[in-house]
Design a protein around this motif. Structure first.
Motif, PDB file in Angstrom:
ATOM      1  N   GLY A 383     -57.896  44.407 -70.280  1.00 32.80           N
ATOM      2  CA  GLY A 383     -57.984  45.411 -69.227  1.00 32.80           C
ATOM      3  C   GLY A 383     -59.059  45.132 -68.209  1.00 32.80           C
ATOM      4  O   GLY A 383     -59.240  45.910 -67.258  1.00 32.80           O
ATOM      5  N   ALA A 384     -59.801  44.027 -68.347  1.00 28.24           N
ATOM      6  CA  ALA A 384     -60.868  43.694 -67.405  1.00 28.24           C
ATOM      7  C   ALA A 384     -60.747  42.239 -66.980  1.00 28.24           C
ATOM      8  O   ALA A 384     -60.452  41.356 -67.808  1.00 28.24           O
ATOM      9  N   TRP A 385     -60.967  41.993 -65.685  1.00 24.27           N
ATOM     10  CA  TRP A 385     -60.959  40.607 -65.212  1.00 24.27           C
ATOM     11  C   TRP A 385     -62.187  39.892 -65.760  1.00 24.27           C
ATOM     12  O   TRP A 385     -63.299  40.417 -65.700  1.00 24.27           O
ATOM     13  N   PRO A 386     -62.033  38.694 -66.285  1.00 25.36           N
ATOM     14  CA  PRO A 386     -63.198  37.977 -66.810  1.00 25.36           C
ATOM     15  C   PRO A 386     -64.128  37.530 -65.685  1.00 25.36           C
ATOM     16  O   PRO A 386     -63.682  37.243 -64.574  1.00 25.36           O
ATOM     17  N   LYS A 387     -65.404  37.484 -65.978  1.00 30.18           N
ATOM     18  CA  LYS A 387     -66.397  37.067 -64.992  1.00 30.18           C
ATOM     19  C   LYS A 387     -66.357  35.552 -64.804  1.00 30.18           C
ATOM     20  O   LYS A 387     -66.327  34.791 -65.779  1.00 30.18           O
ATOM     21  N   ILE A 388     -66.348  35.136 -63.551  1.00 34.74           N
ATOM     22  CA  ILE A 388     -66.327  33.703 -63.261  1.00 34.74           C
ATOM     23  C   ILE A 388     -67.745  33.152 -63.404  1.00 34.74           C
ATOM     24  O   ILE A 388     -68.676  33.600 -62.735  1.00 34.74           O
ATOM     25  N   LEU A 389     -67.893  32.196 -64.270  1.00 32.40           N
ATOM     26  CA  LEU A 389     -69.200  31.636 -64.609  1.00 32.40           C
ATOM     27  C   LEU A 389     -69.381  30.199 -64.130  1.00 32.40           C
ATOM     28  O   LEU A 389     -70.512  29.709 -64.061  1.00 32.40           O
ATOM     29  N   ARG A 390     -68.290  29.510 -63.847  1.00 33.64           N
ATOM     30  CA  ARG A 390     -68.348  28.109 -63.455  1.00 33.64           C
ATOM     31  C   ARG A 390     -67.410  27.865 -62.279  1.00 33.64           C
ATOM     32  O   ARG A 390     -66.230  28.239 -62.347  1.00 33.64           O
ATOM     33  N   ASP A 391     -67.924  27.271 -61.209  1.00 29.53           N
ATOM     34  CA  ASP A 391     -67.050  26.897 -60.102  1.00 29.53           C
ATOM     35  C   ASP A 391     -65.974  25.950 -60.623  1.00 29.53           C
ATOM     36  O   ASP A 391     -66.274  24.934 -61.275  1.00 29.53           O
ATOM     37  N   THR A 392     -64.717  26.271 -60.317  1.00 29.73           N
ATOM     38  CA  THR A 392     -63.598  25.452 -60.778  1.00 29.73           C
ATOM     39  C   THR A 392     -62.532  25.413 -59.700  1.00 29.73           C
ATOM     40  O   THR A 392     -62.241  26.441 -59.066  1.00 29.73           O
ATOM     41  N   LEU A 393     -61.954  24.251 -59.484  1.00 25.58           N
ATOM     42  CA  LEU A 393     -60.894  24.069 -58.499  1.00 25.58           C
ATOM     43  C   LEU A 393     -59.608  23.647 -59.195  1.00 25.58           C
ATOM     44  O   LEU A 393     -59.637  22.844 -60.141  1.00 25.58           O
ATOM     45  N   TYR A 394     -58.484  24.177 -58.704  1.00 26.98           N
ATOM     46  CA  TYR A 394     -57.156  23.759 -59.149  1.00 26.98           C
ATOM     47  C   TYR A 394     -56.390  23.283 -57.933  1.00 26.98           C
ATOM     48  O   TYR A 394     -56.250  24.013 -56.942  1.00 26.98           O
ATOM     49  N   LEU A 395     -55.900  22.071 -57.991  1.00 28.24           N
ATOM     50  CA  LEU A 395     -55.165  21.482 -56.863  1.00 28.24           C
ATOM     51  C   LEU A 395     -53.731  21.248 -57.300  1.00 28.24           C
ATOM     52  O   LEU A 395     -53.482  20.628 -58.339  1.00 28.24           O
ATOM     53  N   THR A 396     -52.784  21.762 -56.501  1.00 34.29           N
ATOM     54  CA  THR A 396     -51.368  21.530 -56.779  1.00 34.29           C
ATOM     55  C   THR A 396     -50.682  21.008 -55.532  1.00 34.29           C
ATOM     56  O   THR A 396     -50.969  21.435 -54.409  1.00 34.29           O
ATOM     57  N   ALA A 397     -49.780  20.074 -55.719  1.00 33.42           N
ATOM     58  CA  ALA A 397     -48.999  19.497 -54.618  1.00 33.42           C
ATOM     59  C   ALA A 397     -47.844  18.700 -55.201  1.00 33.42           C
ATOM     60  O   ALA A 397     -47.926  18.199 -56.334  1.00 33.42           O
ATOM     61  N   ARG A 398     -46.779  18.590 -54.450  1.00 34.31           N
ATOM     62  CA  ARG A 398     -45.716  17.665 -54.835  1.00 34.31           C
ATOM     63  C   ARG A 398     -46.141  16.236 -54.501  1.00 34.31           C
ATOM     64  O   ARG A 398     -47.057  16.011 -53.703  1.00 34.31           O
ATOM     65  N   VAL A 399     -45.445  15.305 -55.076  1.00 34.87           N
ATOM     66  CA  VAL A 399     -45.734  13.899 -54.789  1.00 34.87           C
ATOM     67  C   VAL A 399     -44.763  13.327 -53.762  1.00 34.87           C
ATOM     68  O   VAL A 399     -44.761  12.129 -53.504  1.00 34.87           O
ATOM     69  N   GLN A 400     -43.941  14.191 -53.167  1.00 32.59           N
ATOM     70  CA  GLN A 400     -43.018  13.785 -52.111  1.00 32.59           C
ATOM     71  C   GLN A 400     -42.681  15.002 -51.272  1.00 32.59           C
ATOM     72  O   GLN A 400     -43.024  16.126 -51.632  1.00 32.59           O
ATOM     73  N   PHE A 401     -42.030  14.776 -50.167  1.00 30.92           N
ATOM     74  CA  PHE A 401     -41.710  15.845 -49.228  1.00 30.92           C
ATOM     75  C   PHE A 401     -40.301  16.358 -49.529  1.00 30.92           C
ATOM     76  O   PHE A 401     -39.402  15.588 -49.884  1.00 30.92           O
ATOM     77  N   VAL A 402     -40.118  17.667 -49.371  1.00 29.86           N
ATOM     78  CA  VAL A 402     -38.872  18.278 -49.840  1.00 29.86           C
ATOM     79  C   VAL A 402     -37.641  17.742 -49.116  1.00 29.86           C
ATOM     80  O   VAL A 402     -36.542  17.747 -49.673  1.00 29.86           O
ATOM     81  N   ASP A 403     -37.796  17.282 -47.885  1.00 25.47           N
ATOM     82  CA  ASP A 403     -36.632  16.796 -47.137  1.00 25.47           C
ATOM     83  C   ASP A 403     -36.340  15.319 -47.365  1.00 25.47           C
ATOM     84  O   ASP A 403     -35.333  14.808 -46.875  1.00 25.47           O
ATOM     85  N   ASP A 404     -37.211  14.618 -48.074  1.00 22.99           N
ATOM     86  CA  ASP A 404     -36.968  13.197 -48.333  1.00 22.99           C
ATOM     87  C   ASP A 404     -35.874  13.036 -49.385  1.00 22.99           C
ATOM     88  O   ASP A 404     -35.946  13.631 -50.469  1.00 22.99           O
ATOM     89  N   VAL A 405     -34.874  12.245 -49.071  1.00 26.68           N
ATOM     90  CA  VAL A 405     -33.743  12.030 -49.967  1.00 26.68           C
ATOM     91  C   VAL A 405     -33.658  10.543 -50.310  1.00 26.68           C
ATOM     92  O   VAL A 405     -33.741   9.699 -49.416  1.00 26.68           O
ATOM     93  N   PRO A 406     -33.517  10.188 -51.565  1.00 28.79           N
ATOM     94  CA  PRO A 406     -33.422   8.777 -51.941  1.00 28.79           C
ATOM     95  C   PRO A 406     -32.086   8.182 -51.531  1.00 28.79           C
ATOM     96  O   PRO A 406     -31.120   8.914 -51.251  1.00 28.79           O
ATOM     97  N   PRO A 407     -31.993   6.867 -51.477  1.00 29.03           N
ATOM     98  CA  PRO A 407     -30.705   6.234 -51.177  1.00 29.03           C
ATOM     99  C   PRO A 407     -29.654   6.636 -52.203  1.00 29.03           C
ATOM    100  O   PRO A 407     -29.951   6.774 -53.391  1.00 29.03           O
ATOM    101  N   ALA A 408     -28.444   6.831 -51.747  1.00 28.79           N
ATOM    102  CA  ALA A 408     -27.357   7.240 -52.642  1.00 28.79           C
ATOM    103  C   ALA A 408     -27.136   6.230 -53.757  1.00 28.79           C
ATOM    104  O   ALA A 408     -26.662   6.580 -54.841  1.00 28.79           O
ATOM    105  N   THR A 409     -27.490   4.985 -53.502  1.00 31.64           N
ATOM    106  CA  THR A 409     -27.325   3.974 -54.541  1.00 31.64           C
ATOM    107  C   THR A 409     -28.308   4.166 -55.681  1.00 31.64           C
ATOM    108  O   THR A 409     -28.063   3.724 -56.801  1.00 31.64           O
ATOM    109  N   ARG A 410     -29.436   4.855 -55.417  1.00 34.33           N
ATOM    110  CA  ARG A 410     -30.440   5.080 -56.449  1.00 34.33           C
ATOM    111  C   ARG A 410     -30.268   6.429 -57.125  1.00 34.33           C
ATOM    112  O   ARG A 410     -30.543   6.569 -58.324  1.00 34.33           O
TER     113      ARG A 410
END
Length: 510
Positions: A383-410
């Protein structure tokens, strides 16, 4: 050794999901581096079982995770959906040549049967060292420790068959839970998309066999919790018959908690036979309000509610993905569980790598999604938010762009956004947990930037660019923490991979 599940169909928010048996493909492995009315008795758990999370785990988080014993005093419970086809290992081989590597992570695995969509899987469990003796049991105990140490109360166990490999693994998981931690519960979840031939009597027999294990989730009054997946596959009378079979022939009373693919108004007819209600949920950030409304409807019916919390959803074999918005879906679904005053939470899923929905530690995400869930489950349970004690970063990203399409042969079968999902985006998210305001210096590809982040939790979106992304917290001229993506964004692509990759500054990268 192919481990086949009978093909199952799931639907997230009204849509079908087909998950074939165990199969996948590979990226470079060198880069991995209490009792409440809604709860159950833990009387057989030793008083000191899990009394405190491991120090290494606690210091990886921006806050101190309360001791397990304290979290377990809450009547609110958190489970994760366990999918038996994808344990830590399938053959006890080293990760550079195990079944995941040879067959699930490569388009050419399993004699090329998944070549059309570039391989079945895009991620895998964090590699586990081979074990001597009963290695399957040892690996399951390891997964239970990982979940327990993150604050989870148990697994919802997807029962895919009444016999065979997945049935055997289900039994072994129940055994592992009792041996590793008698306070860790396994909630039985017969999967009605796979158990199509089951009768009320046969399913009652299967559940009774599994219920012999002390780890099977029961309420304080002794009733066995049964939470069928896609419960609407059978009408209420069918479930009444199954519960009569369990009681009359096996002496087991049932607390039914049906899980619907969608909790539509016509499903309210199940309330009369149920202890609680649940649904599979949506996997895009702008569709979480519906689950809040459904939770309130369940409470008005006098039933407990098991709320779905999800990370993302990307299914190469079906050619579909949902736009998760980096960690936005995870945060929004947790916030919805808290807002709705849900009784239980189900993380959907622990380890279904074929839909990319896993929170279990994985090759491409490390512990990030589980670490973030530990923060929100602490609020949910205490029922209580925990206290932040340590600076922490979370990084999220895809490794490719959503519109990039591979060759049909692959990759002939292109993966497209699911109709109705949020608009796909190419973005890097820097999620900061700060003890005090600070400058966050960022880099995406060759472009640098900076922003002032407040204390607490703050999300910042940056454009995705080719190359690596990074972020550094600077306060008073001193760097407090930094994070860099392990996998760069690239173009062009030879196959689509539309999951978000995640990394945290709180854990050493390997």
């Amino acid at each position: 050794m192919a481990d086949r599940s009978s093909g199952r169909t799931h639907r997230a928010s009204g849509r079908r999901r087909l998950v074939p048996g165990v199969t996948l493909g590979v990226l470079l492995l060198g880069a991995w581096a209490g009792i409440g009315t809604a709860g159950a008795l833990r009387a057989d758990a030793p008083a000191d079982a899990g009394s405190a999370p491991p120090k290494a785990y606690s210091t990886a988080l921006p806050f101190d995770l309360p001791p397990t014993a304290e979290l377990r005093r809450s009547a609110k419970l958190v489970f994760a959906h366990y999918f038996t086809p994808y344990p830590l290992s399938l053959d006890n081989e080293p990760a550079d040549r195990d079944y995941y590597t040879r067959n699930y992570l490569t388009p050419d695995g399993e004699k090329g049967k998944h070549r059309a969509y570039g391989g079945l899987l895009r991620d895998r469990p964090l590699p586990a060292a081979p074990e001597s003796g009963n290695w399957e049991l040892a690996h399951l105990r390891q997964e239970i420790r990982t979940a327990r140490d993150a604050g989870l109360d148990g697994f919802t166990l997807d029962l895919l068959s009444e016999s065979g490999r997945n049935r055997d693994r289900a039994e072994l998981l129940l055994r592992a839970a009792h041996e590793e931690d008698p306070g860790f519960w396994i909630q039985l979840m017969p999967d009605m998309t796979a158990l199509t031939a089951a009768t009320p009597a046969s399913l009652a027999d299967t559940l009774a066999e599994l219920a012999r294990h002390p780890s099977a989730h029961r309420l304080p009054d002794g009733r066995l919790v049964v939470s069928p997946f896609k419960a609407e596959e059978k009408d209420p009378d069918w479930w009444r018959a199954m519960m009569r079979e369990l009681e009359s022939r096996h002496g087991i009373r049932t607390a039914l908690v049906p899980l619907f693919l969608d909790f539509t108004p016509d499903r309210e007819s199940y309330a009369a036979i149920s202890h609680g209600l649940s649904e599979w949920g949506a996997r895009t950030p702008d569709r979480q309000a519906g689950a809040v409304a459904d939770a309130r409807r369940a409470h008005r019916l006098g039933k407990i509610w098991m709320h779905p919390v999800s990370v993302q959803d990307a299914r190469p074999n079906q050619g579909l993905f949902d736009e998760a918005g980096n960690t936005e879906t995870l945060r929004a679904s947790w916030e919805a569980a808290i807002e709705s005053d849900a009784d239980w939470v189900q993380l959907t899923t622990w380890n279904d790598y074929s839909e990319g929905s896993h929170v279990a530690p994985s090759l491409h995400n490390g512990h990030v999604y589980l670490d973030l869930s530990s923060y929100y489950l602490t609020r949910f349970k205490t029922g209580a938010w925990p206290k932040i004690l340590r600076d922490t970063l979370y990084l999220t990203a895809r490794v490719q762009f959503v519109d990039d399409v591979p060759p049909a042969t692959r990759q002939p079968q292109v993966i497209r956004p699911r109709p109705g999902t949020a608009t796909p985006r190419d973005a890097v998210e820097i999620l900061s947990f700060l003890t005090a305001p600070a400058d966050v210096r960022t880099r995406t590809g060759s472009a640098g930037d900076s922003h002032r982040a407040p204390s607490g939790v703050h999300a910042r979106l940056l454009p995705l660019r080719t190359g690596h992304s990074s972020a550094t917290v600077v306060r008073g001229g001193t760097t407090t923490t930094t994070v860099t993506s392990r996998y760069p964004a690239r173009r062009p692509v030879d196959r689509q991979d539309l999951q978000y990759y995640a990394v945290t500054s709180g854990r050493a990268q390997r």
